[in-house]
Each structure stands twice: as structure tokens, then as C-alpha cells.
Design a protein around this motif. Structure first.
Motif, short mmCIF file in Angstrom:
data_model
loop_
_atom_site.label_atom_id
_atom_site.label_comp_id
_atom_site.label_asym_id
_atom_site.label_seq_id
_atom_site.Cartn_x
_atom_site.Cartn_y
_atom_site.Cartn_z
N VAL A 187 0.85 -1.19 0.00
CA VAL A 187 0.00 0.00 0.00
C VAL A 187 0.89 1.24 0.00
N PHE A 188 0.92 1.95 -1.11
CA PHE A 188 1.64 3.20 -1.21
C PHE A 188 0.65 4.28 -1.62
N GLU A 189 0.76 5.45 -1.01
CA GLU A 189 -0.15 6.54 -1.30
C GLU A 189 0.62 7.82 -1.55
N GLU A 190 0.01 8.70 -2.34
CA GLU A 190 0.64 10.00 -2.60
C GLU A 190 0.84 10.74 -1.28
N GLY A 191 1.99 11.38 -1.17
CA GLY A 191 2.30 12.15 0.03
C GLY A 191 3.08 11.38 1.08
N GLU A 192 3.21 10.04 0.91
CA GLU A 192 3.96 9.25 1.88
C GLU A 192 5.46 9.46 1.69
N ARG A 193 6.19 9.36 2.80
CA ARG A 193 7.64 9.47 2.75
C ARG A 193 8.26 8.09 2.51
N VAL A 194 9.26 8.06 1.63
CA VAL A 194 9.96 6.81 1.31
C VAL A 194 11.46 7.09 1.18
N ILE A 195 12.23 6.01 1.20
CA ILE A 195 13.67 6.07 0.93
C ILE A 195 13.93 5.34 -0.38
N VAL A 196 14.63 5.98 -1.32
CA VAL A 196 15.04 5.32 -2.55
C VAL A 196 16.25 4.46 -2.22
N SER A 197 16.11 3.14 -2.29
CA SER A 197 17.14 2.22 -1.81
C SER A 197 18.47 2.38 -2.54
N SER A 198 18.42 2.60 -3.86
CA SER A 198 19.66 2.66 -4.65
C SER A 198 20.52 3.86 -4.31
N SER A 199 19.89 4.96 -3.86
CA SER A 199 20.64 6.18 -3.56
C SER A 199 20.58 6.59 -2.09
N GLU A 200 19.69 5.89 -1.31
CA GLU A 200 19.47 6.21 0.10
C GLU A 200 18.96 7.64 0.29
N LYS A 201 18.30 8.18 -0.73
CA LYS A 201 17.75 9.53 -0.64
C LYS A 201 16.30 9.47 -0.20
N GLU A 202 15.90 10.39 0.66
CA GLU A 202 14.52 10.46 1.10
C GLU A 202 13.70 11.20 0.06
N ALA A 203 12.43 10.79 -0.09
CA ALA A 203 11.55 11.40 -1.09
C ALA A 203 10.11 11.29 -0.63
N THR A 204 9.25 12.00 -1.36
CA THR A 204 7.81 11.95 -1.12
C THR A 204 7.13 11.41 -2.37
N ILE A 205 6.20 10.48 -2.21
CA ILE A 205 5.51 9.90 -3.37
C ILE A 205 4.65 10.97 -4.04
N ALA A 206 4.92 11.20 -5.33
CA ALA A 206 4.16 12.19 -6.09
C ALA A 206 3.02 11.55 -6.86
N ALA A 207 3.21 10.31 -7.32
CA ALA A 207 2.16 9.60 -8.07
C ALA A 207 2.43 8.11 -8.01
N VAL A 208 1.35 7.33 -8.01
CA VAL A 208 1.44 5.87 -7.98
C VAL A 208 1.00 5.34 -9.34
N GLU A 209 1.93 4.76 -10.09
CA GLU A 209 1.64 4.19 -11.41
C GLU A 209 1.55 2.67 -11.29
N SER A 210 1.09 2.03 -12.37
CA SER A 210 0.90 0.57 -12.33
C SER A 210 2.23 -0.18 -12.29
#
Length: 293
Positions: A187-210
Motif C-alpha cells: 500500500v503506497f499513497e501519494e504524500g507518503e515518505r519513502v527512501i530510494v534504496s539505490s541512492s538512500e535519498k529520502e523522497a515523497t511519493i508524487a504519483a502511484v503508477e501501475s
């Protein structure tokens, strides 16, 4: 097609993927004159399905199973699936009792040692690292199928994470370079905070695609497309979470500590008790944030 259906032609058709057959042989049916013109318009198979695309198998033993297209030809496509090998059973009962509906074998990755032990025959190793046995081709634990284009359809919904996990565990080169479809339990939703594993950078989900997520990097680098398996959610000790899949599905508790990609939980008990920690719970795949304590 228009041809003289002699013995050689029928033999060729029996060997061609995509030809409809029954026990009596190749199915032949006359075409109404009103459909003759429509037969002159053909669809380029490349525009229907592409190499590296995830699909559902629509017919045959693997109907309803997930597949990955590795090659597209005029006759159809070559796809990889997780094998469902029917284990040998004792001789069938010859009584007049009604036979039970056949149970579909569980999907498991091919292992030559296990295969030899169960089926009492040795699969033949090939120079490309694959194994063959009675017309079946196994590569990196996956089964290679030839199917016609009418027997596959594009992925339009989430896929069980267990099946995706088997594909990922196979380490097949085609799988490693593909964009995984969304695991249905995640379950991922727009606005949630995530870490991009390959770069270890923090980000916010802007859109959920298929097939991927669009994330807005906190480093002001803009929007980036990342695969489902390249992100993990941001958790902190004290967060109240719920396990969404796996043996502990439905368990709720507080995040006690986080080590690498593993979170340790203090289980919530209805009676108000707190149990010991859960081990090996992957943040990236089976946890969702809930109320904060």
C-alpha cells in the motif's frame, strides 16, 4: 491460411504454437464471406506485447499465472513462468467413483537435484545454463514457455508478492532488468515518505503508477521514476504499524528498532500485553504506517 491440408501440412500445424487443436487434430472452420476482407488486416505482434513486459497467461496449464515476455515472434511470444510441476501419484483408482477435480500444483522454482529426486530422471544441462527434460526448458529456476498472442494479456492489477518474490529470487537476467508490477499487498499513497534504496535519498511519493512510483526527491532534484522494489517506507521507533502479508499478516504493533531493512516490532495484544520482538520483517514489502503513538 489457404493451403492444401495434406499430411505434411497437418504435421507442421501440429508443431506450430497458436494453432487450436483437439484430440481429433487441428480444428478447421470455414470463414464467412463477410469476414474475408477483415482477414487482410493484421496486427503487428510487437505493438501488442513487448519484450520485458509482464503478462497473465490466459490458457493451458498455466492459465492465470504471471509471466515475463523474453522474446516476441510472428507466431507468439516466449515467456518465463514459475514452474507448476505435477508430482507423480500412485496408479489411479479404476473404480467408477467420480474423479475429483485436479488440484493445481503449487508454484516452485526448478532445482535439478530436487527434480531428479521427485521424478526419477536427470534433467540435461545445456551450454547456456538451462536444463531440459522431456521438452521442458528451465532457466534460472523458471520455466520457458512458447505461447501464442491470444493466450496472454497485459497486467492490469497487483500481483501476489509471493509470486513476485519467486521471480526475484530466481536471479534470471531478464527478471533483474525488468520493471516489476505492483505487489497487491503493498500500500503506497501519494504524500507518503519513502527512501530510494539505490541512492538512500529520502523522497515523497508524487504519483502511484501501475509499474512504478514517481517520487519527489527531498534534495530538490525533482521528480524521479523508481521501481516498486527500489523504495522502502520511512519508519521511526514508536510508530504503530500493521503487517500486510506473510506468516504474521494482520499483526499490529509498535516499531521497537530498525536495523538495515529489518524492523523489530512489539506486538499489540488485545488484553494490553506486549510480547517479544518479531524478527526479519522487511520494511520495504510488508509494513504500512498507521497511527503514531
Amino acid at each position: 491460411m489457404e493451403s492444401i491440408l495434406d499430411a505434411d501440412m497437418i504435421s507442421l500445424l501440429n508443431l506450430t504454437p497458436g494453432i487450436i487443436r483437439k484430440r481429433s487434430g487441428v480444428v478447421r472452420q470455414s470463414i464467412d464471406i463477410s469476414d474475408w476482407v477483415r482477414l487482410l488486416t493484421m496486427q503487428d505482434p510487437i505493438s501488442v506485447v513487448k519484450e520485458g513486459q509482464w503478462i497473465w497467461v490466459r490458457n493451458g496449464v498455466y492459465k492465470g499465472d504471471l509471466g515475463l515476455v523474453t522474446r516476441v515472434e510472428a507466431w507468439g511470444a516466449q515467456v518465463l513462468v514459475v514452474p507448476r510441476l505435477k508430482t507423480p501419484t500412485p496408479q489411479a483408482d479404476t473404480s467408477l467413483k467420480r474423479k475429483r477435480t485436479a488440484i493445481k500444483p503449487e508454484p516452485r522454482l526448478f532445482d535439478p537435484t530436487t527434480f531428479s529426486s521427485i521424478f526419477q530422471r536427470q534433467p540435461k544441462p545445456q551450454c547456456d545454463g538451462s536444463y531440459t527434460s522431456r521438452g521442458l526448458v528451465f532457466h534460472h529456476g523458471l520455466l520457458r514457455l512458447n505461447v501464442d498472442l491470444h493466450s496472454i494479456s497485459p497486467i492490469s492489477a497487483g500481483v501476489p508478492s509471493r509470486i513476485l518474490g519467486l521471480f526475484k529470487f530466481s536471479s534470471h537476467p531478464a527478471v533483474a532488468g525488468s520493471n516489476f508490477p505492483r505487489p497487491e499487498e503493498w500500500v503506497f499513497e501519494e504524500g507518503e515518505r519513502v527512501i530510494v534504496s539505490s541512492s538512500e535519498k529520502e523522497a515523497t511519493i508524487a504519483a502511484v503508477e501501475s509499474t512504478h512510483l514517481l517520487v519527489d526527491l527531498a534534495t530538490n532534484e525533482g521528480i524521479e521514476a523508481v521501481s516498486w522494489y527500489n523504495v522502502r517506507k520511512v519508519f521511526s521507533p514508536g510508530d504503530f504499524v500493521s503487517i500486510m502479508s506473510g506468516p504474521s499478516r494482520g499483526t499490529r504493533g509498535w516499531v521497537e528498532r530498525i536495523t538495515d531493512d529489518t524492523v523489530y516490532l512489539l506486538e499489540y495484544k488485545e488484553e494490553g500485553n506486549v510480547s517479544t520482538s518479531f524478527d526479519d520483517t522487511m520494511v520495504s514489502s510488508i509494513l504500512i504506517p498507521a497511527d503514531i503513538c
